[in-house]
Design a protein around this motif. Structure first.
Motif, mmCIF file in Angstrom:
data_model
loop_
_atom_site.group_PDB
_atom_site.id
_atom_site.type_symbol
_atom_site.label_atom_id
_atom_site.label_comp_id
_atom_site.label_asym_id
_atom_site.label_seq_id
_atom_site.Cartn_x
_atom_site.Cartn_y
_atom_site.Cartn_z
ATOM 1 N N MET A 1 0.840 -1.176 0.000
ATOM 2 C CA MET A 1 0.000 0.000 0.000
ATOM 3 C C MET A 1 0.887 1.241 0.000
ATOM 4 S SD MET A 1 -2.960 0.996 2.692
ATOM 5 C CE MET A 1 -2.101 1.824 3.995
ATOM 6 N N ASN A 2 0.613 2.162 -0.908
ATOM 7 C CA ASN A 2 1.384 3.401 -0.982
ATOM 8 C C ASN A 2 0.757 4.470 -0.111
ATOM 9 O OD1 ASN A 2 3.355 2.550 -2.720
ATOM 10 N ND2 ASN A 2 2.282 3.193 -4.551
ATOM 11 N N THR A 3 1.603 5.355 0.378
ATOM 12 C CA THR A 3 1.114 6.533 1.081
ATOM 13 C C THR A 3 0.822 7.603 0.042
ATOM 14 O OG1 THR A 3 3.363 7.329 1.375
ATOM 15 C CG2 THR A 3 2.447 5.976 3.145
ATOM 16 N N ALA A 4 0.390 8.744 0.465
ATOM 17 C CA ALA A 4 0.086 9.836 -0.449
ATOM 18 C C ALA A 4 1.347 10.268 -1.191
ATOM 19 C CB ALA A 4 -0.493 11.010 0.334
ATOM 20 N N ARG A 5 1.155 10.708 -2.404
ATOM 21 C CA ARG A 5 2.259 11.233 -3.211
ATOM 22 C C ARG A 5 2.709 12.572 -2.630
ATOM 23 N NH1 ARG A 5 2.497 6.656 -4.862
ATOM 24 N NH2 ARG A 5 1.295 5.889 -6.592
ATOM 25 N N PRO A 6 3.987 12.904 -2.760
ATOM 26 C CA PRO A 6 4.430 14.220 -2.309
ATOM 27 C C PRO A 6 3.767 15.300 -3.156
ATOM 28 C CG PRO A 6 6.189 13.085 -3.488
ATOM 29 C CD PRO A 6 5.060 12.116 -3.343
ATOM 30 N N ALA A 7 3.507 16.430 -2.567
ATOM 31 C CA ALA A 7 2.782 17.506 -3.241
ATOM 32 C C ALA A 7 3.729 18.396 -4.025
ATOM 33 C CB ALA A 7 2.007 18.330 -2.220
ATOM 34 N N VAL A 8 3.496 18.503 -5.339
ATOM 35 C CA VAL A 8 4.273 19.466 -6.113
ATOM 36 C C VAL A 8 3.894 20.866 -5.649
ATOM 37 C CG1 VAL A 8 4.631 17.994 -8.124
ATOM 38 C CG2 VAL A 8 2.620 19.453 -8.018
ATOM 39 N N GLY A 9 4.861 21.764 -5.691
ATOM 40 C CA GLY A 9 4.636 23.124 -5.233
ATOM 41 C C GLY A 9 4.822 23.292 -3.742
ATOM 42 N N ALA A 10 5.117 22.212 -3.033
ATOM 43 C CA ALA A 10 5.319 22.262 -1.585
ATOM 44 C C ALA A 10 6.730 21.756 -1.268
ATOM 45 C CB ALA A 10 4.283 21.392 -0.869
ATOM 46 N N PRO A 11 7.256 22.108 -0.110
ATOM 47 C CA PRO A 11 8.569 21.582 0.263
ATOM 48 C C PRO A 11 8.552 20.054 0.327
ATOM 49 C CG PRO A 11 7.926 23.380 1.715
ATOM 50 C CD PRO A 11 6.721 23.035 0.885
ATOM 51 N N LEU A 12 9.577 19.452 -0.237
ATOM 52 C CA LEU A 12 9.692 17.994 -0.195
ATOM 53 C C LEU A 12 10.042 17.539 1.211
ATOM 54 C CD1 LEU A 12 9.784 15.248 -1.620
ATOM 55 C CD2 LEU A 12 12.174 15.725 -2.173
ATOM 56 N N GLY A 13 10.817 18.323 1.897
ATOM 57 C CA GLY A 13 11.322 17.901 3.208
ATOM 58 C C GLY A 13 12.627 17.162 3.001
ATOM 59 N N PRO A 14 13.570 17.335 3.853
ATOM 60 C CA PRO A 14 14.881 16.737 3.611
ATOM 61 C C PRO A 14 14.860 15.215 3.702
ATOM 62 C CG PRO A 14 14.851 17.877 5.727
ATOM 63 C CD PRO A 14 13.537 18.141 5.067
ATOM 64 N N LEU A 15 15.534 14.596 2.731
ATOM 65 C CA LEU A 15 15.792 13.165 2.718
ATOM 66 C C LEU A 15 17.298 12.991 2.572
ATOM 67 C CD1 LEU A 15 13.017 12.048 0.210
ATOM 68 C CD2 LEU A 15 13.033 11.624 2.681
ATOM 69 N N THR A 16 17.893 12.175 3.424
ATOM 70 C CA THR A 16 19.337 11.986 3.427
ATOM 71 C C THR A 16 19.669 10.555 3.035
ATOM 72 O OG1 THR A 16 19.606 13.688 5.114
ATOM 73 C CG2 THR A 16 21.420 12.136 4.841
ATOM 74 N N PHE A 17 20.633 10.430 2.109
ATOM 75 C CA PHE A 17 21.042 9.125 1.592
ATOM 76 C C PHE A 17 22.544 8.945 1.779
ATOM 77 C CE2 PHE A 17 17.861 10.913 -1.472
ATOM 78 C CZ PHE A 17 16.773 10.184 -1.026
ATOM 79 N N ALA A 18 22.947 7.700 2.061
ATOM 80 C CA ALA A 18 24.365 7.367 2.106
ATOM 81 C C ALA A 18 24.916 7.383 0.682
ATOM 82 C CB ALA A 18 24.552 5.984 2.728
ATOM 83 N N LYS A 19 26.112 7.972 0.511
ATOM 84 C CA LYS A 19 26.716 8.141 -0.808
ATOM 85 C C LYS A 19 27.933 7.243 -0.965
ATOM 86 C CE LYS A 19 29.550 11.398 -2.924
ATOM 87 N NZ LYS A 19 30.231 12.624 -2.878
ATOM 88 N N LEU A 20 28.036 6.606 -2.131
ATOM 89 C CA LEU A 20 29.248 5.839 -2.426
ATOM 90 C C LEU A 20 30.451 6.758 -2.337
ATOM 91 C CD1 LEU A 20 28.506 3.461 -5.433
ATOM 92 C CD2 LEU A 20 28.782 2.882 -3.028
#
Length: 171
Positions: A1-20
């Motif tokens: 089950m998917n959650t709601a899609r992120p809203a275009v025109g609104a802040p995405l909110g920070p997402l942090t990923f480990a980098k090679l």
């Protein structure tokens, strides 16, 4: 089950990923440049590799206008194996969590067999993020066969950036 899609025109909110290569990359936080976040299925996906090979070949053109970040749910070892095999030059991140997949509104799949992969993974997604952290563009797919044409996407993003176009599809 998917959650709601992120809203275009609104802040995405920070997402942090480990980098090679070490460190982390954060997208969706205010910064100096636009960012294109590309989510791929992982090492098991030959379509992803063709797509990312094309992206890597165009990277100088992309980098003139925005940062490019690529991420999958693969562990570091699999991401590194692809980086070594294909010589990709973009920032490659790994260990995309299921919570991050859901926050991006991505479709999440279970592997069809152990030969495919050993964990849940995200189906493809592409996200353009303004320097303010606002989400400008979203393109997601529920399978490997559908993704935006990179030439058209770059051309459209150059237009959007230079003309300071608003996000569309807000309603």
């Amino acid at each position: 089950m998917n959650t709601a899609r992120p809203a275009v025109g609104a802040p995405l909110g920070p997402l942090t990923f480990a980098k090679l290569g070490g460190g982390e990359i954060t997208v969706g936080a205010p910064g100096a440049r636009w960012t294109m976040l590309v989510v791929y299925r992982g090492k098991h996906c030959p379509r992803c590799k063709r797509y990312l090979n094309k992206l890597s070949g165009m990277l100088d053109n992309w980098n003139e206008h925005m940062d490019v970040v690529v991420v999958s749910a693969d562990p570091a070892e699999k991401a590194q194996a692809d980086m070594d095999e294909f010589g990709w030059t973009f920032d490659l991140c790994y260990d995309l969590s299921e919570a991050q997949m859901r926050a991006l509104g991505l479709y999440v799949s279970d592997p069809l067999s152990e030969a495919e992969t050993d964990r849940r993974f995200a189906e493809p997604g592409t996200f353009a993020i303004r320097p303010s952290g606002e989400l400008m563009l979203v393109d997601i797919s529920n399978g490997p066969a559908s993704r935006p044409d990179l030439d058209e996407l770059l051309d459209g993003m150059i237009f959007n950036i230079t003309k300071d176009r608003p996000a569309r599809g807000l309603a």
